[in-house]
Design a protein around this motif. Structure first.
Motif, PDB file in Angstrom:
ATOM      1  N   SER A 152       2.622   7.549  -6.929  1.00 54.12           N
ATOM      2  CA  SER A 152       2.554   6.106  -7.094  1.00 54.12           C
ATOM      3  C   SER A 152       1.220   5.539  -6.638  1.00 54.12           C
ATOM      4  CB  SER A 152       3.684   5.448  -6.289  1.00 54.12           C
ATOM      5  OG  SER A 152       3.655   4.057  -6.462  1.00 54.12           O
ATOM      6  N   GLU A 153       0.785   4.478  -7.340  1.00 55.54           N
ATOM      7  CA  GLU A 153      -0.380   3.717  -6.906  1.00 55.54           C
ATOM      8  C   GLU A 153      -0.117   2.242  -7.173  1.00 55.54           C
ATOM      9  OE1 GLU A 153      -3.968   4.803  -8.916  1.00 55.54           O
ATOM     10  OE2 GLU A 153      -3.219   4.228 -10.874  1.00 55.54           O
ATOM     11  N   ARG A 187       0.857  -1.186   0.000  1.00 49.44           N
ATOM     12  CA  ARG A 187       0.000   0.000   0.000  1.00 49.44           C
ATOM     13  C   ARG A 187       0.886   1.227   0.000  1.00 49.44           C
ATOM     14  NH1 ARG A 187      -2.364   3.857   2.954  1.00 49.44           N
ATOM     15  NH2 ARG A 187      -1.308   3.467   4.912  1.00 49.44           N
ATOM     16  N   VAL A 188       0.527   2.200  -0.816  1.00 50.08           N
ATOM     17  CA  VAL A 188       1.263   3.465  -0.867  1.00 50.08           C
ATOM     18  C   VAL A 188       0.503   4.488  -0.038  1.00 50.08           C
ATOM     19  CG1 VAL A 188       2.081   5.338  -2.345  1.00 50.08           C
ATOM     20  CG2 VAL A 188       2.178   2.973  -3.163  1.00 50.08           C
ATOM     21  N   ASP A 210      -0.537   7.908   0.413  1.00 54.55           N
ATOM     22  CA  ASP A 210      -0.645   9.093  -0.448  1.00 54.55           C
ATOM     23  C   ASP A 210      -0.151  10.375   0.214  1.00 54.55           C
ATOM     24  OD1 ASP A 210      -1.817   7.448  -2.347  1.00 54.55           O
ATOM     25  OD2 ASP A 210      -3.856   7.949  -1.723  1.00 54.55           O
ATOM     26  N   PHE A 213       3.394  -1.380  -9.481  1.00 61.04           N
ATOM     27  CA  PHE A 213       3.221   0.052  -9.241  1.00 61.04           C
ATOM     28  C   PHE A 213       3.157   0.823 -10.556  1.00 61.04           C
ATOM     29  CE2 PHE A 213       5.725  -1.715  -5.740  1.00 61.04           C
ATOM     30  CZ  PHE A 213       5.003  -1.291  -4.638  1.00 61.04           C
ATOM     31  N   THR A 270       0.362   7.872 -11.202  1.00 62.73           N
ATOM     32  CA  THR A 270      -0.927   8.430 -11.598  1.00 62.73           C
ATOM     33  C   THR A 270      -0.689   9.646 -12.493  1.00 62.73           C
ATOM     34  OG1 THR A 270      -1.049   9.963  -9.733  1.00 62.73           O
ATOM     35  CG2 THR A 270      -1.936   7.730  -9.388  1.00 62.73           C
ATOM     36  N   CYS A 326       3.963   9.839  -0.186  1.00 66.86           N
ATOM     37  CA  CYS A 326       4.554   9.653  -1.512  1.00 66.86           C
ATOM     38  C   CYS A 326       4.882  11.005  -2.141  1.00 66.86           C
ATOM     39  CB  CYS A 326       3.591   8.878  -2.415  1.00 66.86           C
ATOM     40  SG  CYS A 326       4.230   8.625  -4.092  1.00 66.86           S
TER      41      CYS A 326
END
Length: 64
Positions: free
Chosen positions: A32-33, A4-5, A7, A24, A27, A10
Motif C-alpha cells: 500500500s501507498e 502514512r503507511v 512500509d 490508498f 504499488t 505493510c
C-alpha cells in the motif's frame, strides 16, 4: 488529516485500498501507498475506517 503507511509493516492485504481507493493504492510490488498529502474531507471517514481495519496496523493517522 494525514495518513502514512509503514512500509516495514505493510503486508499488502489491500484492505485500505478496498476501503478507500481515493487515498490508498497498491504499488507494483503489492504494498500500500498513500496517494494524497492531506486526506480530502469527503474521504476522512473512509480513511479512518481503513486505518482501523488494517490487519497489520501499518497505517498511522495524524489529525491536523
Amino acid at each position: 488529516m494525514r495518513v502514512r503507511v509503514d512500509d516495514d509493516i505493510c503486508a499488502g492485504h489491500g484492505v485500505c485500498v478496498a476501503t478507500c481507493p481515493e487515498v490508498f493504492r497498491l504499488t507494483a510490488d503489492g504494498f500500500s501507498e498513500v496517494l494524497v498529502d492531506v486526506v480530502p474531507a469527503e474521504h476522512v471517514e473512509a480513511a479512518r475506517t481503513a486505518v482501523e481495519q488494517c490487519p497489520e496496523h501499518a497505517i498511522e493517522m495524524e489529525i491536523d
